[in-house]
Design a protein around this motif. Structure first.
Motif, PDB file in Angstrom:
ATOM      1  N   ASP A   1      28.826  53.922  -3.149  1.00 21.48           N
ATOM      2  CA  ASP A   1      27.758  53.223  -2.432  1.00 21.48           C
ATOM      3  C   ASP A   1      26.616  52.849  -3.372  1.00 21.48           C
ATOM      4  O   ASP A   1      26.103  53.705  -4.102  1.00 21.48           O
ATOM      5  CB  ASP A   1      27.194  54.106  -1.314  1.00 21.48           C
ATOM      6  CG  ASP A   1      28.157  54.292  -0.160  1.00 21.48           C
ATOM      7  OD1 ASP A   1      29.252  53.701  -0.195  1.00 21.48           O
ATOM      8  OD2 ASP A   1      27.807  55.034   0.773  1.00 21.48           O
ATOM      9  N   LEU A   2      26.219  51.603  -3.332  1.00 24.32           N
ATOM     10  CA  LEU A   2      25.047  51.138  -4.065  1.00 24.32           C
ATOM     11  C   LEU A   2      23.976  50.865  -3.026  1.00 24.32           C
ATOM     12  O   LEU A   2      24.004  49.848  -2.332  1.00 24.32           O
ATOM     13  CB  LEU A   2      25.374  49.874  -4.874  1.00 24.32           C
ATOM     14  CG  LEU A   2      24.265  49.311  -5.756  1.00 24.32           C
ATOM     15  CD1 LEU A   2      23.751  50.361  -6.740  1.00 24.32           C
ATOM     16  CD2 LEU A   2      24.748  48.075  -6.487  1.00 24.32           C
ATOM     17  N   ASP A   3      23.063  51.820  -2.893  1.00 19.96           N
ATOM     18  CA  ASP A   3      22.065  51.735  -1.840  1.00 19.96           C
ATOM     19  C   ASP A   3      20.733  52.314  -2.313  1.00 19.96           C
ATOM     20  O   ASP A   3      20.548  52.578  -3.498  1.00 19.96           O
ATOM     21  CB  ASP A   3      22.568  52.423  -0.565  1.00 19.96           C
ATOM     22  CG  ASP A   3      22.860  53.908  -0.747  1.00 19.96           C
ATOM     23  OD1 ASP A   3      22.419  54.504  -1.759  1.00 19.96           O
ATOM     24  OD2 ASP A   3      23.539  54.476   0.121  1.00 19.96           O
ATOM     25  N   HIS A   4      19.850  52.528  -1.359  1.00 17.50           N
ATOM     26  CA  HIS A   4      18.505  53.039  -1.648  1.00 17.50           C
ATOM     27  C   HIS A   4      18.543  54.350  -2.439  1.00 17.50           C
ATOM     28  O   HIS A   4      17.686  54.590  -3.291  1.00 17.50           O
ATOM     29  CB  HIS A   4      17.747  53.230  -0.324  1.00 17.50           C
ATOM     30  CG  HIS A   4      16.433  53.907  -0.475  1.00 17.50           C
ATOM     31  ND1 HIS A   4      15.343  53.289  -1.034  1.00 17.50           N
ATOM     32  CD2 HIS A   4      16.050  55.170  -0.154  1.00 17.50           C
ATOM     33  CE1 HIS A   4      14.325  54.128  -1.043  1.00 17.50           C
ATOM     34  NE2 HIS A   4      14.719  55.271  -0.514  1.00 17.50           N
ATOM     35  N   HIS A   5      19.534  55.173  -2.178  1.00 22.77           N
ATOM     36  CA  HIS A   5      19.611  56.474  -2.833  1.00 22.77           C
ATOM     37  C   HIS A   5      20.235  56.410  -4.220  1.00 22.77           C
ATOM     38  O   HIS A   5      19.918  57.243  -5.075  1.00 22.77           O
ATOM     39  CB  HIS A   5      20.410  57.453  -1.965  1.00 22.77           C
ATOM     40  CG  HIS A   5      19.793  57.684  -0.627  1.00 22.77           C
ATOM     41  ND1 HIS A   5      18.659  58.432  -0.442  1.00 22.77           N
ATOM     42  CD2 HIS A   5      20.141  57.231   0.599  1.00 22.77           C
ATOM     43  CE1 HIS A   5      18.327  58.446   0.828  1.00 22.77           C
ATOM     44  NE2 HIS A   5      19.213  57.719   1.496  1.00 22.77           N
ATOM     45  N   THR A   6      21.121  55.449  -4.455  1.00 23.11           N
ATOM     46  CA  THR A   6      21.863  55.421  -5.722  1.00 23.11           C
ATOM     47  C   THR A   6      21.421  54.329  -6.690  1.00 23.11           C
ATOM     48  O   THR A   6      21.706  54.429  -7.884  1.00 23.11           O
ATOM     49  CB  THR A   6      23.372  55.266  -5.451  1.00 23.11           C
ATOM     50  OG1 THR A   6      23.602  54.038  -4.755  1.00 23.11           O
ATOM     51  CG2 THR A   6      23.904  56.441  -4.633  1.00 23.11           C
TER      52      THR A   6
ATOM     53  N   LEU B   1      31.994  45.351  -9.965  1.00 20.36           N
ATOM     54  CA  LEU B   1      31.670  45.850  -8.632  1.00 20.36           C
ATOM     55  C   LEU B   1      32.911  46.157  -7.809  1.00 20.36           C
ATOM     56  O   LEU B   1      32.821  46.415  -6.605  1.00 20.36           O
ATOM     57  CB  LEU B   1      30.802  44.819  -7.895  1.00 20.36           C
ATOM     58  CG  LEU B   1      29.558  44.332  -8.645  1.00 20.36           C
ATOM     59  CD1 LEU B   1      28.784  43.338  -7.785  1.00 20.36           C
ATOM     60  CD2 LEU B   1      28.676  45.490  -9.062  1.00 20.36           C
ATOM     61  N   GLY B   2      34.067  46.149  -8.429  1.00 20.33           N
ATOM     62  CA  GLY B   2      35.322  46.326  -7.713  1.00 20.33           C
ATOM     63  C   GLY B   2      35.440  47.632  -6.952  1.00 20.33           C
ATOM     64  O   GLY B   2      36.144  47.704  -5.951  1.00 20.33           O
ATOM     65  N   GLY B   3      34.742  48.670  -7.383  1.00 22.93           N
ATOM     66  CA  GLY B   3      34.822  49.961  -6.717  1.00 22.93           C
ATOM     67  C   GLY B   3      33.754  50.206  -5.673  1.00 22.93           C
ATOM     68  O   GLY B   3      33.679  51.294  -5.097  1.00 22.93           O
ATOM     69  N   LEU B   4      32.902  49.204  -5.414  1.00 24.06           N
ATOM     70  CA  LEU B   4      31.839  49.401  -4.415  1.00 24.06           C
ATOM     71  C   LEU B   4      32.428  49.523  -3.016  1.00 24.06           C
ATOM     72  O   LEU B   4      33.276  48.733  -2.612  1.00 24.06           O
ATOM     73  CB  LEU B   4      30.847  48.232  -4.425  1.00 24.06           C
ATOM     74  CG  LEU B   4      29.822  48.174  -5.541  1.00 24.06           C
ATOM     75  CD1 LEU B   4      28.830  47.048  -5.286  1.00 24.06           C
ATOM     76  CD2 LEU B   4      29.092  49.484  -5.723  1.00 24.06           C
ATOM     77  N   THR B   5      31.954  50.505  -2.295  1.00 26.84           N
ATOM     78  CA  THR B   5      32.349  50.672  -0.899  1.00 26.84           C
ATOM     79  C   THR B   5      31.242  50.215   0.043  1.00 26.84           C
ATOM     80  O   THR B   5      31.499  49.963   1.216  1.00 26.84           O
ATOM     81  CB  THR B   5      32.696  52.145  -0.612  1.00 26.84           C
ATOM     82  OG1 THR B   5      31.598  52.974  -1.021  1.00 26.84           O
ATOM     83  CG2 THR B   5      33.954  52.562  -1.362  1.00 26.84           C
ATOM     84  N   PHE B   6      30.017  50.108  -0.485  1.00 29.60           N
ATOM     85  CA  PHE B   6      28.873  49.701   0.332  1.00 29.60           C
ATOM     86  C   PHE B   6      27.790  49.188  -0.603  1.00 29.60           C
ATOM     87  O   PHE B   6      27.600  49.703  -1.699  1.00 29.60           O
ATOM     88  CB  PHE B   6      28.350  50.902   1.140  1.00 29.60           C
ATOM     89  CG  PHE B   6      27.144  50.590   1.972  1.00 29.60           C
ATOM     90  CD1 PHE B   6      27.273  49.907   3.168  1.00 29.60           C
ATOM     91  CD2 PHE B   6      25.882  50.973   1.555  1.00 29.60           C
ATOM     92  CE1 PHE B   6      26.158  49.612   3.951  1.00 29.60           C
ATOM     93  CE2 PHE B   6      24.764  50.686   2.329  1.00 29.60           C
ATOM     94  CZ  PHE B   6      24.907  50.003   3.524  1.00 29.60           C
TER      95      PHE B   6
END
Length: 119
Positions: free
Chosen positions: A23-28, A51-56
């Motif tokens: 997950d690429l989000d506010h926390h990461t 970005l192939g491994g991004l789940t979110f």
């Protein structure tokens, strides 16, 4: 719940490659932002974000991608995105970022398309 983000970096002839998974989000996103200065991008090189491994990816993740682009430009380098998930591609098209980020299917394609630029 935020999943862990796995960040792997490597160097090619073209420049740094960052592979993101999870997950690429506010926390990461801060983890990725903190890694940018240590990439050692040289003049004319290319920063490739896989970005192939991004789940979110939320708006913080999109903001991070823009920050990565700005980091590359400040180093007189270019940026390329590879293996962009459909959900992220759709957001990019909606807000016009598809015109800002060159994209490729694989990191090898991005490296093949890279042309060193003079500073």
């Amino acid at each position: 719940m935020t999943r862990q983000l796995i960040l792997h970096t490597r160097t090619t002839l073209a420049g740094a490659v960052m592979e993101l998974a999870g997950d690429l989000d506010h926390h990461t996103a801060p983890q990725v932002r903190a890694a940018l200065p240590g990439l050692g991008l040289g003049n004319g090189q290319q920063l490739t974000l896989d970005l192939g491994g991004l789940t979110f990816c939320d708006s913080s993740g999109i903001t991070l991608l823009i920050a990565a682009r700005n980091h590359a430009l400040a180093a007189n380098a270019t940026i390329a995105l590879v293996a962009v998930p459909d959900r992220v591609s759709r957001i990019f098209r909606l807000v016009g970022l598809d015109q800002v980020f060159p994209t490729h299917l694989t990191a090898q394609d991005a490296e093949a398309a890279w042309h060193p630029t003079a500073g």
